[in-house]
Design a protein around this motif. Structure first.
Motif, PDB file in Angstrom:
ATOM      1  N   LEU A 127       0.829  -1.204   0.000  1.00 58.17           N
ATOM      2  CA  LEU A 127       0.000   0.000   0.000  1.00 58.17           C
ATOM      3  C   LEU A 127       0.866   1.257   0.000  1.00 58.17           C
ATOM      4  O   LEU A 127       0.580   2.224  -0.708  1.00 58.17           O
ATOM      5  N   GLY A 128       1.938   1.248   0.783  1.00 57.44           N
ATOM      6  CA  GLY A 128       2.834   2.404   0.840  1.00 57.44           C
ATOM      7  C   GLY A 128       3.470   2.701  -0.496  1.00 57.44           C
ATOM      8  O   GLY A 128       3.691   3.861  -0.848  1.00 57.44           O
ATOM      9  N   TYR A 129       3.755   1.658  -1.269  1.00 55.15           N
ATOM     10  CA  TYR A 129       4.365   1.852  -2.586  1.00 55.15           C
ATOM     11  C   TYR A 129       3.417   2.569  -3.539  1.00 55.15           C
ATOM     12  O   TYR A 129       3.861   3.217  -4.490  1.00 55.15           O
ATOM     13  N   SER A 130       2.112   2.471  -3.284  1.00 53.60           N
ATOM     14  CA  SER A 130       1.131   3.123  -4.156  1.00 53.60           C
ATOM     15  C   SER A 130       0.977   4.613  -3.846  1.00 53.60           C
ATOM     16  O   SER A 130       0.282   5.324  -4.575  1.00 53.60           O
ATOM     17  N   LEU A 131       1.627   5.081  -2.783  1.00 54.94           N
ATOM     18  CA  LEU A 131       1.545   6.483  -2.372  1.00 54.94           C
ATOM     19  C   LEU A 131       2.837   7.228  -2.713  1.00 54.94           C
ATOM     20  O   LEU A 131       3.872   6.609  -2.982  1.00 54.94           O
ATOM     21  N   HIS A 132       2.767   8.559  -2.689  1.00 53.85           N
ATOM     22  CA  HIS A 132       3.979   9.372  -2.811  1.00 53.85           C
ATOM     23  C   HIS A 132       4.977   8.906  -1.755  1.00 53.85           C
ATOM     24  O   HIS A 132       4.606   8.593  -0.622  1.00 53.85           O
ATOM     25  N   GLN A 133       6.232   8.871  -2.130  1.00 57.05           N
ATOM     26  CA  GLN A 133       7.255   8.349  -1.222  1.00 57.05           C
ATOM     27  C   GLN A 133       7.222   9.025   0.149  1.00 57.05           C
ATOM     28  O   GLN A 133       7.420   8.386   1.176  1.00 57.05           O
ATOM     29  N   ASP A 134       6.942  10.333   0.165  1.00 54.02           N
ATOM     30  CA  ASP A 134       6.929  11.071   1.429  1.00 54.02           C
ATOM     31  C   ASP A 134       5.727  10.732   2.299  1.00 54.02           C
ATOM     32  O   ASP A 134       5.688  11.070   3.478  1.00 54.02           O
ATOM     33  N   ARG A 135       4.718  10.085   1.706  1.00 56.31           N
ATOM     34  CA  ARG A 135       3.492   9.745   2.453  1.00 56.31           C
ATOM     35  C   ARG A 135       3.287   8.239   2.545  1.00 56.31           C
ATOM     36  O   ARG A 135       2.215   7.782   2.928  1.00 56.31           O
ATOM     37  N   SER A 136       4.326   7.483   2.235  1.00 56.12           N
ATOM     38  CA  SER A 136       4.180   6.031   2.154  1.00 56.12           C
ATOM     39  C   SER A 136       3.919   5.378   3.508  1.00 56.12           C
ATOM     40  O   SER A 136       3.511   4.215   3.564  1.00 56.12           O
ATOM     41  N   ARG A 137       4.150   6.125   4.605  1.00 58.39           N
ATOM     42  CA  ARG A 137       3.851   5.581   5.944  1.00 58.39           C
ATOM     43  C   ARG A 137       2.767   6.400   6.648  1.00 58.39           C
ATOM     44  O   ARG A 137       2.612   6.290   7.868  1.00 58.39           O
ATOM     45  N   ASP A 138       2.027   7.184   5.895  1.00 57.17           N
ATOM     46  CA  ASP A 138       0.958   7.997   6.463  1.00 57.17           C
ATOM     47  C   ASP A 138      -0.122   7.068   7.021  1.00 57.17           C
ATOM     48  O   ASP A 138      -0.797   6.367   6.257  1.00 57.17           O
ATOM     49  N   PRO A 139      -0.312   7.036   8.335  1.00 62.93           N
ATOM     50  CA  PRO A 139      -1.233   6.046   8.925  1.00 62.93           C
ATOM     51  C   PRO A 139      -2.669   6.211   8.457  1.00 62.93           C
ATOM     52  O   PRO A 139      -3.381   5.213   8.267  1.00 62.93           O
ATOM     53  N   ALA A 140      -3.114   7.444   8.267  1.00 60.28           N
ATOM     54  CA  ALA A 140      -4.502   7.657   7.848  1.00 60.28           C
ATOM     55  C   ALA A 140      -4.723   7.146   6.426  1.00 60.28           C
ATOM     56  O   ALA A 140      -5.730   6.470   6.148  1.00 60.28           O
ATOM     57  N   LEU A 141      -3.802   7.457   5.518  1.00 55.85           N
ATOM     58  CA  LEU A 141      -3.941   6.986   4.145  1.00 55.85           C
ATOM     59  C   LEU A 141      -3.839   5.468   4.072  1.00 55.85           C
ATOM     60  O   LEU A 141      -4.612   4.806   3.362  1.00 55.85           O
ATOM     61  N   LEU A 142      -2.879   4.905   4.796  1.00 59.39           N
ATOM     62  CA  LEU A 142      -2.713   3.450   4.785  1.00 59.39           C
ATOM     63  C   LEU A 142      -3.972   2.755   5.306  1.00 59.39           C
ATOM     64  O   LEU A 142      -4.396   1.739   4.752  1.00 59.39           O
ATOM     65  N   GLN A 143      -4.574   3.299   6.347  1.00 65.17           N
ATOM     66  CA  GLN A 143      -5.771   2.671   6.908  1.00 65.17           C
ATOM     67  C   GLN A 143      -6.954   2.772   5.954  1.00 65.17           C
ATOM     68  O   GLN A 143      -7.762   1.833   5.838  1.00 65.17           O
ATOM     69  N   ARG A 144      -7.073   3.895   5.246  1.00 64.37           N
ATOM     70  CA  ARG A 144      -8.152   4.016   4.264  1.00 64.37           C
ATOM     71  C   ARG A 144      -7.987   2.976   3.159  1.00 64.37           C
ATOM     72  O   ARG A 144      -8.962   2.339   2.740  1.00 64.37           O
ATOM     73  N   LEU A 145      -6.764   2.811   2.690  1.00 67.18           N
ATOM     74  CA  LEU A 145      -6.509   1.829   1.644  1.00 67.18           C
ATOM     75  C   LEU A 145      -6.722   0.406   2.154  1.00 67.18           C
ATOM     76  O   LEU A 145      -7.369  -0.414   1.495  1.00 67.18           O
ATOM     77  N   LYS A 146      -6.189   0.104   3.322  1.00 67.60           N
ATOM     78  CA  LYS A 146      -6.320  -1.238   3.876  1.00 67.60           C
ATOM     79  C   LYS A 146      -7.790  -1.570   4.130  1.00 67.60           C
ATOM     80  O   LYS A 146      -8.242  -2.698   3.884  1.00 67.60           O
ATOM     81  N   GLY A 147      -8.554  -0.580   4.596  1.00 62.64           N
ATOM     82  CA  GLY A 147      -9.969  -0.808   4.877  1.00 62.64           C
ATOM     83  C   GLY A 147     -10.739  -1.217   3.641  1.00 62.64           C
ATOM     84  O   GLY A 147     -11.638  -2.075   3.714  1.00 62.64           O
ATOM     85  N   MET A 148     -10.393  -0.634   2.491  1.00 64.07           N
ATOM     86  CA  MET A 148     -11.081  -1.017   1.256  1.00 64.07           C
ATOM     87  C   MET A 148     -10.804  -2.475   0.921  1.00 64.07           C
ATOM     88  O   MET A 148     -11.708  -3.236   0.559  1.00 64.07           O
ATOM     89  N   GLY A 149      -9.542  -2.877   1.054  1.00 64.08           N
ATOM     90  CA  GLY A 149      -9.191  -4.266   0.774  1.00 64.08           C
ATOM     91  C   GLY A 149      -9.841  -5.235   1.740  1.00 64.08           C
ATOM     92  O   GLY A 149     -10.241  -6.348   1.362  1.00 64.08           O
ATOM     93  N   GLN A 150      -9.957  -4.823   2.997  1.00 64.88           N
ATOM     94  CA  GLN A 150     -10.613  -5.679   3.999  1.00 64.88           C
ATOM     95  C   GLN A 150     -12.102  -5.830   3.694  1.00 64.88           C
ATOM     96  O   GLN A 150     -12.661  -6.927   3.806  1.00 64.88           O
ATOM     97  N   ARG A 151     -12.749  -4.733   3.305  1.00 58.87           N
ATOM     98  CA  ARG A 151     -14.182  -4.800   2.990  1.00 58.87           C
ATOM     99  C   ARG A 151     -14.441  -5.677   1.765  1.00 58.87           C
ATOM    100  O   ARG A 151     -15.406  -6.436   1.727  1.00 58.87           O
ATOM    101  N   LEU A 152     -13.589  -5.567   0.755  1.00 56.17           N
ATOM    102  CA  LEU A 152     -13.778  -6.371  -0.454  1.00 56.17           C
ATOM    103  C   LEU A 152     -13.557  -7.855  -0.165  1.00 56.17           C
ATOM    104  O   LEU A 152     -14.268  -8.703  -0.698  1.00 56.17           O
ATOM    105  N   GLY A 153     -12.563  -8.163   0.655  1.00 58.11           N
ATOM    106  CA  GLY A 153     -12.409  -9.523   1.138  1.00 58.11           C
ATOM    107  C   GLY A 153     -11.535 -10.437   0.290  1.00 58.11           C
ATOM    108  O   GLY A 153     -11.070 -10.088  -0.797  1.00 58.11           O
ATOM    109  N   TYR A 154     -11.345 -11.628   0.822  1.00 55.44           N
ATOM    110  CA  TYR A 154     -10.415 -12.608   0.261  1.00 55.44           C
ATOM    111  C   TYR A 154     -10.786 -13.028  -1.163  1.00 55.44           C
ATOM    112  O   TYR A 154      -9.939 -13.053  -2.057  1.00 55.44           O
ATOM    113  N   ASP A 155     -12.051 -13.364  -1.394  1.00 50.63           N
ATOM    114  CA  ASP A 155     -12.450 -13.866  -2.715  1.00 50.63           C
ATOM    115  C   ASP A 155     -12.196 -12.831  -3.805  1.00 50.63           C
ATOM    116  O   ASP A 155     -11.721 -13.165  -4.903  1.00 50.63           O
TER     117      ASP A 155
END
Length: 236
Positions: A127-155
């Motif tokens: 997920l960090g690689y998909s962001l600007h290098q300076d924001r690759s560890r931004d917790p708010a952005l990472l959580q928004r991205l991770k949340g989408m993947g979690q909602r969509l799910g494994y299948d």
């Protein structure tokens, strides 16, 4: 100065392992300028052709079409099928190239590495690689991205990871609606050259480059994205 911009129908197609929440920061500006939004879903379908057919069933009679990243491939398939209904096309952070063998192997390996029980969204590294290098560890952005993947799910993760992204550069000349290409200056996933190839091969296409932004333009620079998009659509 009483002219009011009315953008009309806009269909928004998200990218790999993203959902409606990708557009959260863009909804209000687009609606304020008269945008009537349809949020395409990528949680069903075994191929991009299948996804395109499913989206078409949910589209209004005529509409502007926005495809982000993987959604750009699907957007072009929709234009190929119903060109008379797509009034304009916006392609953001995308490409007409096929995935390389290495990219295919990486995605397949990622799908093989998880189970329904172990899957918990995409990793912070990817997920960090998909962001600007300076924001690759931004917790708010990472959580928004991770949340989408979690909602969509494994299948959905497994299906999307195994999708074939075939090159369609040879078909770009058949796109005849007004087209805007939006690229991010600091995108580490899609090169500026890939956006330039789209602009060069789609007749009359225009290219805009957003500064200080990685691949996830709708999350990183939503105001600038809307500014470019609304200004261009208003000039149509």
């Amino acid at each position: 100065m009483n002219n009011i911009m009315v953008l009309g129908n806009i269909v928004l197609i998200p990218g790999y392992m993203t959902d409606d929440r990708l557009w959260d920061d863009m909804v209000e500006p687009l609606q304020r300028h008269g945008g009537v939004l349809t949020f395409a879903q990528l949680d069903q379908g075994e191929s991009m052709d299948d996804m395109a057919e499913r989206i078409i069933k949910c589209c209004p009679p005529t509409f502007a079409l926005l495809g982000f990243s993987m959604g750009g491939y699907i957007a072009r398939k929709i234009v190929q099928r119903i060109p008379e209904r797509v009034t304009s096309l916006i392609l953001a952070a995308t490409s007409s190239r096929a995935d390389s063998e290495q990219q295919q192997r990486t995605k397949a390996s990622a799908a093989d590495a998880v189970t329904p029980h172990s899957y918990n969204g995409l990793s912070n590294v990817s997920l960090g690689y998909s962001l600007h290098q300076d924001r690759s560890r931004d917790p708010a952005l990472l959580q928004r991205l991770k949340g989408m993947g979690q909602r969509l799910g494994y299948d959905v993760f497994v299906r999307q990871s195994r999708l074939d992204r075939n090159a369609d550069t040879d078909l770009l000349a058949k796109i005849h609606c007004p087209t805007l290409i939006i690229a991010a200056k600091n995108d580490r996933m899609r090169s500026l050259q890939e956006s330039e190839e789209l602009q060069e091969n789609i007749p009359g296409a225009e290219l805009r480059v957003i500064e200080n932004c990685g691949h996830m333009i709708p999350l990183e620079q939503p105001a600038k994205f809307c500014e470019e998009m609304i200004g261009w659509l208003n000039n149509r």
